[in-house]
Design an enzyme around this catalytic site. Structure first.
Site, PDB file in Angstrom:
ATOM      1  N   TRP A 101      80.565 -86.541  15.810  1.00 26.59           N
ATOM      2  CA  TRP A 101      81.598 -87.322  16.500  1.00 26.59           C
ATOM      3  C   TRP A 101      82.982 -86.697  16.308  1.00 26.59           C
ATOM      4  O   TRP A 101      83.977 -87.397  16.141  1.00 26.59           O
ATOM      5  CB  TRP A 101      81.579 -88.791  16.017  1.00 26.59           C
ATOM      6  CG  TRP A 101      80.198 -89.331  15.954  1.00 26.59           C
ATOM      7  CD1 TRP A 101      79.408 -89.669  17.014  1.00 26.59           C
ATOM      8  CD2 TRP A 101      79.396 -89.561  14.779  1.00 26.59           C
ATOM      9  NE1 TRP A 101      78.179 -90.087  16.570  1.00 26.59           N
ATOM     10  CE2 TRP A 101      78.149 -90.038  15.205  1.00 26.59           C
ATOM     11  CE3 TRP A 101      79.629 -89.406  13.409  1.00 26.59           C
ATOM     12  CZ2 TRP A 101      77.132 -90.361  14.317  1.00 26.59           C
ATOM     13  CZ3 TRP A 101      78.614 -89.728  12.520  1.00 26.59           C
ATOM     14  CH2 TRP A 101      77.390 -90.204  12.978  1.00 26.59           C
ATOM     15  N   HIS A 102      83.023 -85.353  16.320  1.00 25.51           N
ATOM     16  CA  HIS A 102      84.297 -84.636  16.215  1.00 25.51           C
ATOM     17  C   HIS A 102      84.529 -83.785  17.467  1.00 25.51           C
ATOM     18  O   HIS A 102      84.809 -82.588  17.361  1.00 25.51           O
ATOM     19  CB  HIS A 102      84.301 -83.718  14.977  1.00 25.51           C
ATOM     20  CG  HIS A 102      84.313 -84.446  13.676  1.00 25.51           C
ATOM     21  ND1 HIS A 102      84.016 -83.838  12.472  1.00 25.51           N
ATOM     22  CD2 HIS A 102      84.600 -85.743  13.375  1.00 25.51           C
ATOM     23  CE1 HIS A 102      84.114 -84.726  11.498  1.00 25.51           C
ATOM     24  NE2 HIS A 102      84.459 -85.891  12.019  1.00 25.51           N
ATOM     25  N   ALA A 106      92.724 -84.819  20.488  1.00 25.46           N
ATOM     26  CA  ALA A 106      91.868 -83.789  19.886  1.00 25.46           C
ATOM     27  C   ALA A 106      91.442 -82.720  20.891  1.00 25.46           C
ATOM     28  O   ALA A 106      90.994 -81.641  20.499  1.00 25.46           O
ATOM     29  CB  ALA A 106      90.632 -84.446  19.276  1.00 25.46           C
ATOM     30  N   THR A 111      88.326 -84.579  11.812  1.00 21.73           N
ATOM     31  CA  THR A 111      89.310 -84.340  12.878  1.00 21.73           C
ATOM     32  C   THR A 111      90.363 -85.436  13.050  1.00 21.73           C
ATOM     33  O   THR A 111      91.312 -85.252  13.806  1.00 21.73           O
ATOM     34  CB  THR A 111      88.561 -84.173  14.216  1.00 21.73           C
ATOM     35  OG1 THR A 111      87.586 -85.215  14.323  1.00 21.73           O
ATOM     36  CG2 THR A 111      87.891 -82.830  14.302  1.00 21.73           C
ATOM     37  N   ASN A 112      90.210 -86.566  12.353  1.00 23.88           N
ATOM     38  CA  ASN A 112      91.127 -87.675  12.628  1.00 23.88           C
ATOM     39  C   ASN A 112      92.570 -87.351  12.223  1.00 23.88           C
ATOM     40  O   ASN A 112      93.500 -87.483  13.028  1.00 23.88           O
ATOM     41  CB  ASN A 112      90.639 -88.937  11.901  1.00 23.88           C
ATOM     42  CG  ASN A 112      91.259 -90.186  12.471  1.00 23.88           C
ATOM     43  OD1 ASN A 112      91.566 -90.245  13.650  1.00 23.88           O
ATOM     44  ND2 ASN A 112      91.482 -91.179  11.635  1.00 23.88           N
TER      45      ASN A 112
END
Ligand SMILES: Cc1cc2nc3c(=O)[nH]c(=O)nc-3n(C[C@H](O)[C@H](O)[C@H](O)COP(=O)(O)OP(=O)(O)OC[C@H]3O[C@@H](n4cnc5c(N)ncnc54)[C@H](O)[C@@H]3O)c2cc1C
Length: 312
Positions: free
Chosen positions: A243-244, A278, A289-290
């Site tokens: 989920w990145h 992103a 990645t957040n």
């Protein structure tokens, strides 16, 4: 105008507005506003695998400890041409909130610096239709090679008398719909998980049979690890993205034909259109990645504000 719909939807919004590869846009009957072939390409995610290990009672966390404790290892694969710290493994002393999870350690391994890239494309100009998303996670053989080596290394590390020396107690975890449903926090799941958990606290031979027959469809995972082809097949079948998603509106030099936004976040060739999420990352960070996404958005908003102020 600032688009911040994330690495799947931001390129879709640009494509529907006529910003993208002219051939792909015309094929869907969309009028070309700005020719930018990079929109939707360069989709990156960290390829990942998860594993569980049966924990002897002395290593289990009490259920009163709400959170699992984590230890992470970042290391360099040493594969030619790959960056340092390109691999990552986390371990958690609990695989879930319930009594089944308390009996299992959870390992998460992923490649921090993959070479493979996928793409996002429109299936229709209709905004109600979800775009097509192809992650292509192991397209580059170096990514498959590193994931296979990581599985072997993890097995060598954790099949160990300090944790549990039995190879049959180490097995791939699954995020199947059934397991996801069991993760929901409610009484019924608590009861079901305590029954399933009790089934693991049986003599080792019986437990290994349960794991092999019910979780691994009759396959002994230790045999998979030792067989090159079987391991490659397993990694290809089981890999997933964590989920990145990033990279589909890649930032770069305006002279680069596949860059989508310039270093200020402005869509190349536009008057006043920005992307700040992103999707602008040219490549994945060696991390989650957040926080990097928040940092990118802060930088772009600071730059926009300072331009506004200097124009005022
Ligand atoms: C299940 C999950 C777990 C994660 N865990 C972690 C983690 O532990 N650590 C970490 O660092 N990162 C994690 N991430 C990744 C992190 O959440 C993302 O990298 C980050 O949120 C990306 O930010 P973004 O602004 O690019 O996109 P998003 O956060 O996805 O924001 C995009 C927003 O745009 C909205 N949107 C989309 N399309 C439209 C439209 N057409 N119109 C209007 N609004 C629209 C969406 O609803 C969403 O609110 C996780 C992601 C997921 C999905």
């Amino acid at each position: 105008m600032i688009v911040t719909a994330g690495a799947i939807q931001s390129p879709a919004i640009l494509l529907r507005a006529g910003i993208g590869s002219p051939a792909a846009l015309r094929a869907l009957g969309i009028e070309v506003a700005i020719a930018l072939p990079g929109v939707g390409s360069n989709l990156r995610d960290h390829p990942a695998l998860t594993f569980c290990q049966f924990l002897p009672p002395s290593l289990r966390l009490p259920l009163s400890r709400r959170r699992a404790s984590f230890v992470a290892l970042r290391y360099s694969s040493g594969v030619e041409g790959c960056d340092r710290s390109d691999m990552y493994i986390t371990s958690a002393a609990r695989a879930g909130w319930h009594r089944l999870g308390a009996r299992l350690g959870l390992y998460f391994l992923w490649c921090n610096r993959p070479f493979s890239a996928g793409h996002v494309s429109l299936v229709s100009p209709d905004p109600g239709r979800y775009p097509s998303v192809e992650l292509n996670l192991l397209e580059d053989p170096r990514d498959l090679e590193r994931m296979m080596a990581a599985v072997r290394m993890l097995a060598r590390l954790v099949i160990n008398p300090v944790l549990n020396a039995a190879p049959d107690d180490f097995f791939p975890a699954s995020f199947s719909p059934r397991i996801k449903r069991l993760s929901a926090f409610n009484r019924a799941n608590g009861f079901a998980a305590s029954v399933l958990g009790a089934l693991l606290d049986v003599p080792a031979k019986l437990r290994h049979l349960v794991i092999k027959q019910f979780l691994l469809n009759g396959i002994a995972f230790k045999d998979v690890i030792e067989d090159e082809q079987a391991l490659a097949d397993f990694v290809r079948r089981s890999v997933f993205g964590v989920w990145h998603p990033t990279g589909t509106c890649r930032m770069g030099d305006p002279r680069d034909s596949h860059a989508v936004v310039d270093p200020s976040g402005k869509v190349i060739g536009s008057e006043n259109l920005y992307v700040a999420d992103a999707s602008v990352m040219p490549r994945l960070p060696t991390a989650n990645t957040n926080i990097p996404t928040i940092m990118i958005a802060e930088k772009i908003s600071d730059a926009l504000l300072s331009t506004e102020l200097s124009l005022a």
